[in-house]
Design an enzyme around this catalytic site. Structure first.
Site, PDB file in Angstrom:
ATOM      1  N   SER A 156      15.775 -11.270 -12.364  1.00 35.05           N
ATOM      2  CA  SER A 156      16.589 -12.482 -12.236  1.00 35.05           C
ATOM      3  C   SER A 156      16.628 -13.238 -13.560  1.00 35.05           C
ATOM      4  O   SER A 156      17.675 -13.733 -13.986  1.00 35.05           O
ATOM      5  CB  SER A 156      16.028 -13.399 -11.145  1.00 35.05           C
ATOM      6  OG  SER A 156      16.420 -12.968  -9.863  1.00 35.05           O
ATOM      7  N   ASN A 206      15.746  -4.820   1.544  1.00 38.19           N
ATOM      8  CA  ASN A 206      15.967  -4.482   0.138  1.00 38.19           C
ATOM      9  C   ASN A 206      14.700  -3.983  -0.563  1.00 38.19           C
ATOM     10  O   ASN A 206      14.709  -2.951  -1.241  1.00 38.19           O
ATOM     11  CB  ASN A 206      16.526  -5.734  -0.555  1.00 38.19           C
ATOM     12  CG  ASN A 206      16.763  -5.550  -2.025  1.00 38.19           C
ATOM     13  OD1 ASN A 206      15.856  -5.728  -2.825  1.00 38.19           O
ATOM     14  ND2 ASN A 206      17.977  -5.200  -2.390  1.00 38.19           N
ATOM     15  N   THR A 214      12.824  -5.673  -7.120  1.00 38.92           N
ATOM     16  CA  THR A 214      11.536  -5.970  -6.491  1.00 38.92           C
ATOM     17  C   THR A 214      10.856  -4.685  -6.025  1.00 38.92           C
ATOM     18  O   THR A 214       9.652  -4.492  -6.234  1.00 38.92           O
ATOM     19  CB  THR A 214      11.715  -6.946  -5.313  1.00 38.92           C
ATOM     20  OG1 THR A 214      12.447  -8.095  -5.751  1.00 38.92           O
ATOM     21  CG2 THR A 214      10.369  -7.390  -4.776  1.00 38.92           C
ATOM     22  N   LYS A 273      11.369 -22.793  -4.576  1.00 38.73           N
ATOM     23  CA  LYS A 273      11.784 -21.956  -3.450  1.00 38.73           C
ATOM     24  C   LYS A 273      12.576 -22.829  -2.481  1.00 38.73           C
ATOM     25  O   LYS A 273      12.429 -24.052  -2.457  1.00 38.73           O
ATOM     26  CB  LYS A 273      10.563 -21.365  -2.729  1.00 38.73           C
ATOM     27  CG  LYS A 273      10.833 -20.079  -1.979  1.00 38.73           C
ATOM     28  CD  LYS A 273      10.924 -18.872  -2.903  1.00 38.73           C
ATOM     29  CE  LYS A 273      11.107 -17.576  -2.118  1.00 38.73           C
ATOM     30  NZ  LYS A 273      11.078 -16.403  -2.998  1.00 38.73           N
ATOM     31  N   LYS A 299       3.628 -16.401 -10.067  1.00 38.83           N
ATOM     32  CA  LYS A 299       4.399 -15.169 -10.230  1.00 38.83           C
ATOM     33  C   LYS A 299       5.302 -15.255 -11.457  1.00 38.83           C
ATOM     34  O   LYS A 299       5.331 -14.329 -12.287  1.00 38.83           O
ATOM     35  CB  LYS A 299       5.246 -14.924  -8.976  1.00 38.83           C
ATOM     36  CG  LYS A 299       6.099 -13.671  -9.023  1.00 38.83           C
ATOM     37  CD  LYS A 299       7.051 -13.580  -7.844  1.00 38.83           C
ATOM     38  CE  LYS A 299       6.345 -13.600  -6.523  1.00 38.83           C
ATOM     39  NZ  LYS A 299       7.278 -13.399  -5.383  1.00 38.83           N
ATOM     40  N   GLY A 355      18.286 -14.740  -3.952  1.00 38.63           N
ATOM     41  CA  GLY A 355      18.150 -14.317  -2.564  1.00 38.63           C
ATOM     42  C   GLY A 355      16.703 -14.152  -2.154  1.00 38.63           C
ATOM     43  O   GLY A 355      15.785 -14.189  -2.966  1.00 38.63           O
ATOM     44  N   ASP A 356      16.507 -13.979  -0.862  1.00 37.64           N
ATOM     45  CA  ASP A 356      15.202 -13.698  -0.275  1.00 37.64           C
ATOM     46  C   ASP A 356      15.525 -13.135   1.106  1.00 37.64           C
ATOM     47  O   ASP A 356      16.640 -12.646   1.341  1.00 37.64           O
ATOM     48  CB  ASP A 356      14.339 -14.972  -0.211  1.00 37.64           C
ATOM     49  CG  ASP A 356      12.869 -14.683   0.093  1.00 37.64           C
ATOM     50  OD1 ASP A 356      12.476 -14.819   1.273  1.00 37.64           O
ATOM     51  OD2 ASP A 356      12.115 -14.285  -0.809  1.00 37.64           O
ATOM     52  N   GLN A 399       5.251 -18.953  -6.353  1.00 38.86           N
ATOM     53  CA  GLN A 399       6.268 -18.636  -7.354  1.00 38.86           C
ATOM     54  C   GLN A 399       5.878 -19.152  -8.738  1.00 38.86           C
ATOM     55  O   GLN A 399       6.242 -18.546  -9.750  1.00 38.86           O
ATOM     56  CB  GLN A 399       7.610 -19.238  -6.932  1.00 38.86           C
ATOM     57  CG  GLN A 399       8.824 -18.614  -7.606  1.00 38.86           C
ATOM     58  CD  GLN A 399       9.198 -17.271  -7.007  1.00 38.86           C
ATOM     59  OE1 GLN A 399       9.119 -17.070  -5.817  1.00 38.86           O
ATOM     60  NE2 GLN A 399       9.638 -16.342  -7.852  1.00 38.86           N
TER      61      GLN A 399
END
Length: 443
Positions: free
Chosen positions: A375, A239, A208, A125, A113, A164-165, A110
Site C-alpha cells: 500500500s 484474499n 498480504t 484503522k 506493523k 481494504g480489509d 497497525q
C-alpha cells in the site's frame, strides 16, 4: 510495578469493556519492559502513555437506503492512532462484529506493523458494522457513498490513507474513492487497494498473502529448511488465504485446507486454487461449494481446521481464530511453524503454548505487514504518477519481509529472547515510533 505494566493497568481501567483492545495492549506492552528499563528517557517523556492514547477517534452514523426503499443505519469508525512517523495508514473493515474495541486494537497493532515496514506511515484503522453479504451492488454503493460523506473530512493523501480489509475489496474501494473524488474535487492517492485503471499497484491484491509466505520462508531458512514438500494448513478463503496458498504452492508446498465461517475443506491432493478463486472471488459463494468441483475432497462443518496434520499453519481468517485447543492439536500433530495472516489470529494462551512447545511463531504485525507495505508502495507510485512492473513490486515486497524478519529476530536476541519474534516485533516496532515522538516534542 514496572513502567510498562503500570501504564497497561491504567489504560485498561481508562478503557473498560474493550476486550480486543485490552488483548492487543497485553500482548505488546509487557514485552517492552526490558527495552524501556534500558532507556528511561522514554518514561520521562511519557512516550508509552501517549502512544496508547489515539490521536483522534471518529464515530458516526451511516444512513443509506436499501433496494426495497427502506432506510438503514450503520455505525462508522476511524481511529487515527499515531502519525509520529507518517500519515495514518490502515484498512477499513466492514463486518457485523465491528465495534470500537476491535477498531482500536487493529489501529494500535497497525502502529507497530507500519513501523516494521521501514516506510513512513503511521497507524490507523476504520470500518463499520455493515454486512455486504446478500447485498446488491447498488446497496453496497449506497452504503459506501454515505460512509464517505462523513469520512472524507478526515482523510487525504497526506493525512490519512485508508485501504481494504475484511469485507472491503476492490468494489468497495472503488465506490468510496469515487465519492471522495466527487466531494473533494481531488484526484489523489487518498485510498490504496485501487483498481489498476485508476492508480492501483500491481501485487497489491496478492501482497498480504505473498508477504506472509515470504516471512515464513525466512523462518524456515533459520531452521535450515524450505517450503519444499511441506504440508500447509490455511484457514480462511479470502484474499490473504488465497494468495498465501498460491505463493506457498509455487515454493513447493502442498496446501490441504481452506475455510470460511461455516466450516473447512480438506483436499489431500492439494487445494485447487482456480476453483477457490471462482467460488470466492467471482461467485462470492461458500467454501463448501468446492465439493462440486472436487468430489474427493472433504467438508467439515463447524470443524477445527487445526486438527489437520501439517508442517506449517497459516491462520488467515480473523482475530482469535486459533485458541489453546487448536494450538494443542498443532503441537500434537508435529507442526513446526505458525505465522499469522490475520491480525491477532491467536490469543495469548495459544501463542504462549506454541512458543513453549517449540513451534516457531510470527505475530501478525510482522507476518502480514506485506499488505500495508505494498500500500505504501502504491502511495509512492501515485505521488510520482508512475506504475511499476509486477516483478519490481514483488521484489521490493520480498526484500521488505526479509528486513522485517531480520529486525525482529535481532531485537529479540538483543534482549535475551532469541527466537521470540513476538517480543522482537514489539520492541523493533516501538523503538522507531518512540524515537520519532521524542524528537517531535510533546504533541
Amino acid at each position: 510495578m514496572s513502567y510498562a505494566m503500570r501504564i497497561l493497568d491504567d489504560s485498561k481501567k481508562k478503557n473498560p469493556n474493550e476486550p480486543e483492545f485490552h488483548q492487543a495492549m497485553t500482548e505488546i506492552i509487557p514485552s517492552l519492559t526490558p527495552f524501556l528499563d534500558e532507556h528511561p528517557k522514554y518514561e520521562k517523556a511519557g512516550i508509552l502513555e501517549r502512544m496508547i492514547e489515539p490521536e483522534r477517534q471518529v464515530m458516526f452514523r451511516v444512513p443509506w437506503v436499501d433496494d426495497s426503499g427502506k432506510v438503514r443505519i450503520n455505525r462508522g469508525y476511524r481511529v487515527q492512532f499515531s502519525s509520529a512517523i507518517g500519515p495514518y495508514k490502515g484498512g477499513l473493515r466492514f463486518h457485523p462484529s465491528v465495534n470500537l474495541s476491535i477498531i482500536k486494537f487493529l489501529a494500535f497493532e497497525q502502529i507497530f506493523k507500519n513501523s516494521l515496514t521501514g516506510l513512513p506511515i503511521g497507524g490507523g484503522k476504520g470500518g463499520s458494522d455493515f454486512d455486504s453479504k446478500g447485498k446488491s451492488d447498488r446497496e453496497v454503493m449506497a452504503f459506501c457513498q454515505s460512509f464517505i460523506d462523513e469520512l472524507y473530512r478526515h482523510i487525504g493523501a497526506d493525512q490519512d490513507i485508508p485501504a481494504g480489509d475484511i469485507g472491503v475489496g476492490g468494489r468497495e474501494v472503488g465506490f468510496m474513492y469515487g465519492q471522495y473524488k466527487r466531494l473533494t474535487g481531488q484526484y489523489e492517492g487518498a485510498f490504496t487497494g485501487k483498481s489498476l485503471t485508476y492508480g492501483g499497484s500491481l501485487v497489491r491484491t496478492e501482497a498480504t498473502g505473498y508477504g506472509l509466505v515470504y516471512m515464513m520462508e525466512n523462518m524456515l531458512a533459520a531452521k535450515n529448511t524450505t517450503f519444499e514438500d511441506k504440508t500447509v494448513v490455511i484457514s480462511g478463503s479470502g484474499n490473504v488465504a488465497i494468495y498465501a496458498a498460491e505463493k506457498a504452492v509455487k515454493l513447493g508446498a502442498k496446501v490441504v485446507t481452506m475455510s470460511d465461517s461455516n466450516g473447512y475443506i480438506y483436499d489431500g491432493d492439494g487445494i485447487d486454487l482456480d476453483a477457490v478463486k471462482q467460488i470466492k472471488e467471482v461467485q462470492r459463494g461458500r467454501i463448501s461449494e468446492y465439493l462440486k468441483v472436487k468430489k474427493t475432497a472433504e467438508y467439515v462443518e463447524n470443524g477445527l481446521v487445526w486438527s489437520v496434520p501439517c508442517n506449517i499453519a497459516l491462520p488467515c481468517a480473523t482475530q482469535n481464530e486459533l485458541l489453546k485447543n487448536g494450538a494443542e492439536l498443532l503441537v500434537k500433530n508435529g507442526c513446526m511453524a505458525v505465522a499469522e495472516g490475520s491480525n491477532m489470529s491467536t490469543d495469548l494462551e495459544a501463542t504462549h503454548y506454541l512458543q513453549d512447545n517449540g513451534v516457531f511463531f510470527a505475530p501478525g504485525k510482522a507476518a502480514n505487514a506485506g499488505g500495508v507495505a505494498v500500500s505504501a508502495l502504491e502511495m509512492a507510485q501515485n505521488s510520482s504518477r508512475m506504475s511499476w512492473a509486477f516483478e519490481e513490486v514483488d521484489c521490493r515486497l520480498r526484500s521488505i519481509m526479509h528486513d522485517i524478519y531480520t529486525e525482529c529476530s535481532m531485537a529479540a536476541e538483543r534482549y535475551g529472547m532469541k527466537g521470540n519474534l513476538v517480543a522482537g516485533a514489539n520492541i523493533a516496532g516501538f523503538r522507531k515510533v518512540a524515537e520519532a515522538m521524542l524528537q517531535q516534542g510533546v504533541v
